[in-house]
Design an enzyme around this catalytic site. Structure first.
Site, PDB file in Angstrom:
ATOM      1  N   HIS A 121       0.835  -1.195   0.000  1.00 15.73           N
ATOM      2  CA  HIS A 121       0.000   0.000   0.000  1.00 15.73           C
ATOM      3  C   HIS A 121       0.875   1.254   0.000  1.00 15.73           C
ATOM      4  CE1 HIS A 121       0.535  -0.615   4.481  1.00 15.73           C
ATOM      5  NE2 HIS A 121       0.842   0.655   4.357  1.00 15.73           N
TER       6      HIS A 121
HETATM    7  P1  TYD Z   1      -1.776  -2.884   7.689  1.00 14.46           P
HETATM    8  O1  TYD Z   1      -1.393  -1.440   7.730  1.00 14.46           O
HETATM    9  O2  TYD Z   1      -2.529  -3.367   6.482  1.00 14.46           O
HETATM   10  O3  TYD Z   1      -0.491  -3.810   7.882  1.00 14.46           O
HETATM   11  P2  TYD Z   1       0.776  -4.078   6.911  1.00 14.46           P
HETATM   12  O4  TYD Z   1       0.969  -2.851   6.090  1.00 14.46           O
HETATM   13  O5  TYD Z   1       1.892  -4.349   7.849  1.00 14.46           O
HETATM   14  O6  TYD Z   1       0.484  -5.272   6.060  1.00 14.46           O
HETATM   15  O7  TYD Z   1      -2.608  -3.205   8.997  1.00 14.46           O
HETATM   16  C1  TYD Z   1      -2.960  -4.507   9.380  1.00 14.46           C
HETATM   17  C2  TYD Z   1      -4.196  -4.426  10.255  1.00 14.46           C
HETATM   18  O8  TYD Z   1      -3.923  -3.697  11.451  1.00 14.46           O
HETATM   19  C3  TYD Z   1      -5.361  -3.730   9.568  1.00 14.46           C
HETATM   20  O9  TYD Z   1      -6.535  -4.439   9.921  1.00 14.46           O
HETATM   21  C4  TYD Z   1      -5.396  -2.371  10.188  1.00 14.46           C
HETATM   22  C5  TYD Z   1      -4.816  -2.591  11.577  1.00 14.46           C
HETATM   23  N1  TYD Z   1      -4.041  -1.426  12.090  1.00 14.46           N
HETATM   24  C6  TYD Z   1      -4.520  -0.741  13.194  1.00 14.46           C
HETATM   25  O10 TYD Z   1      -5.594  -1.054  13.764  1.00 14.46           O
HETATM   26  N2  TYD Z   1      -3.789   0.314  13.674  1.00 14.46           N
HETATM   27  C7  TYD Z   1      -2.622   0.707  13.085  1.00 14.46           C
HETATM   28  O11 TYD Z   1      -1.980   1.673  13.553  1.00 14.46           O
HETATM   29  C8  TYD Z   1      -2.148  -0.014  11.920  1.00 14.46           C
HETATM   30  C9  TYD Z   1      -0.862   0.363  11.242  1.00 14.46           C
HETATM   31  C10 TYD Z   1      -2.904  -1.081  11.473  1.00 14.46           C
END
Ligand code: TYD
Length: 134
Positions: free
Chosen positions: A51
């Site tokens: 992303h």
């Molecule tokens: P995501 O940002 O998609 O993780 P990555 O980029 O590491 O693959 O986030 C994973 C999950 O965690 C998603 O359901 C959103 C949640 N999340 C939070 O609740 N708070 C946060 O600060 C972050 C970064 C993610």
């Protein structure tokens, strides 16, 4: 690449007694800190991320172990290995990034300029390309 740079942090201390690294909001990094989170327990064959953000600025620091970060602005591509607690990777808006090759016990600390906001995410690569401003 615009909005992607390495920031080196000072290591205070010496071998044996150990080290300390301090990060101060708006001083050691170019933004005010509103959120800190960390990613851990990632199996070696797993990639995360995929992303970009519209406004968020972040610093990634691998405080234990190592991880590779592949980033692109849609034209240029960069791969950076984070493998020391004194090296931070600044990722600003509109940089698509993927995190992979986590070592055993890797802990990736992320310092962010804003609270979690799903509407700031661009999770679709072709949408990212259409948003691209540089
Ligand atoms: P995501 O940002 O998609 O993780 P990555 O980029 O590491 O693959 O986030 C994973 C999950 O965690 C998603 O359901 C959103 C949640 N999340 C939070 O609740 N708070 C946060 O600060 C972050 C970064 C993610």
């Amino acid at each position: 690449m615009k909005n992607l740079k390495i920031i080196e942090f000072d290591e205070i201390g010496k071998e044996g007694t150990g080290y300390l690294t301090a990060i101060e909001s708006n001083i050691s990094i170019p933004f005010g800190i509103k959120r800190v989170y960390y990613i851990y327990g990632v199996k070696n064959n797993i990639s995360r991320g995929f992303h970009a953000h519209k406004k968020l600025e972040q610093i990634l620091i691998c405080i234990s172990g190592s991880v590779k970060i592949k980033s692109t602005d849609g034209i240029n591509e960069d791969m950076i290995e984070l493998n020391t607690p004194t090296k931070g990777l600044y990722i600003g808006p509109f940089v698509w990034h993927e995190m992979y090759d986590f070592s055993d016990n890797a802990v990736l600390l992320v310092i962010a300029s804003d609270y979690y906001d799903e509407s700031d995410y661009i999770r679709n690569y072709s949408e990212f390309i259409s948003y691209r401003k540089f």
